[in-house]
Design an enzyme around this catalytic site. Sequence first.
Site, mmCIF file in Angstrom:
data_model
loop_
_atom_site.group_PDB
_atom_site.id
_atom_site.type_symbol
_atom_site.label_atom_id
_atom_site.label_comp_id
_atom_site.label_asym_id
_atom_site.label_seq_id
_atom_site.Cartn_x
_atom_site.Cartn_y
_atom_site.Cartn_z
ATOM 1 N N ASP A 106 -18.951 27.521 100.945
ATOM 2 C CA ASP A 106 -20.123 28.295 101.371
ATOM 3 C C ASP A 106 -19.768 29.130 102.596
ATOM 4 O O ASP A 106 -18.856 28.775 103.347
ATOM 5 C CB ASP A 106 -21.271 27.365 101.804
ATOM 6 C CG ASP A 106 -21.668 26.415 100.703
ATOM 7 O OD1 ASP A 106 -21.521 26.777 99.535
ATOM 8 O OD2 ASP A 106 -22.126 25.313 101.056
HETATM 9 N N1 URA Z 1 -19.983 21.288 99.487
HETATM 10 C C1 URA Z 1 -20.864 22.131 100.046
HETATM 11 O O1 URA Z 1 -22.047 21.814 100.163
HETATM 12 N N2 URA Z 1 -20.409 23.312 100.486
HETATM 13 C C2 URA Z 1 -19.130 23.690 100.416
HETATM 14 O O2 URA Z 1 -18.788 24.782 100.847
HETATM 15 C C3 URA Z 1 -18.231 22.806 99.827
HETATM 16 C C4 URA Z 1 -18.674 21.611 99.374
#
Ligand code: URA
Length: 248
Positions: A106
């Site tokens: 993310d």
């Molecule tokens: N889990 C998440 O919530 N976000 C990420 O970027 C990776 C794993």
Amino acid sequence: MMHEGERLQKVLARVGLGSRRVCEDLIADGRVTVDGVVAVLGRRIDVDTTLVEVDGAVVGIKPDLVHYLLNKPAGVISTAEDTHDRPTVVELMPEEPRVFPVGRLDADTEGLLIITHDGELTHRLTHPSFGIEKEYLTQVEGEPSRAALRELREGVELDDGPSAKARVTAVDPSLLRITIHEGRNRQVRRMCEAIGHPVIRLVRTRIGPIVDRRLKPGEWRVLNRDEVRSLEVAVGSGNSGGALERDR
Ligand code: URA
């Protein structure tokens, strides 16, 4: 056709599996397959199109493949392009050859991300059936109870189905080390929300066998041959070395 390509033992020796003689023995012992078929000595292969495995583990044979390890800073997008003109991880990397992130973090998530143009490895690292482990250091709101941690370990209800078993340890009351082998969208954040402790900060600290505590946010380096090989072994054998117990 028969005489085209490079001799298999020469290719194996070039990528570091041992001397030409050792590689001939590997082939003679039936430990090497080419596109799934046990290879015979003298076999020639096209390194751009052939899948070579030794003892069932894929061997990276393509010349000039690059594999980078980036410590992604928060605020950078891990798709190759962003429609809102935000900075992307690809912009942090050398322009040539054109490379792509392996899976996604993310925008707000920090930590390790592999970036490459090795399509075969990317496929295996991101495909759920290979179950590569990913470890996250997760700072959450509040202090999850032992029961809440147990829920996280056993699997919590998410809107796209329950999460699989996870390894969860509390480093501090609000700081969890969470290891998952699925790669669902915003998975760790959603798991923590499900137990009532939303994520404040999320940092990926391991991808299968790959760790690096020295790489600073925004820095990248080239994965060395042993690291690439360890990734290939992790996905070639169908687990990531010490894979989590499956619950399905
Ligand atoms: N889990 C998440 O919530 N976000 C990420 O970027 C990776 C794993």
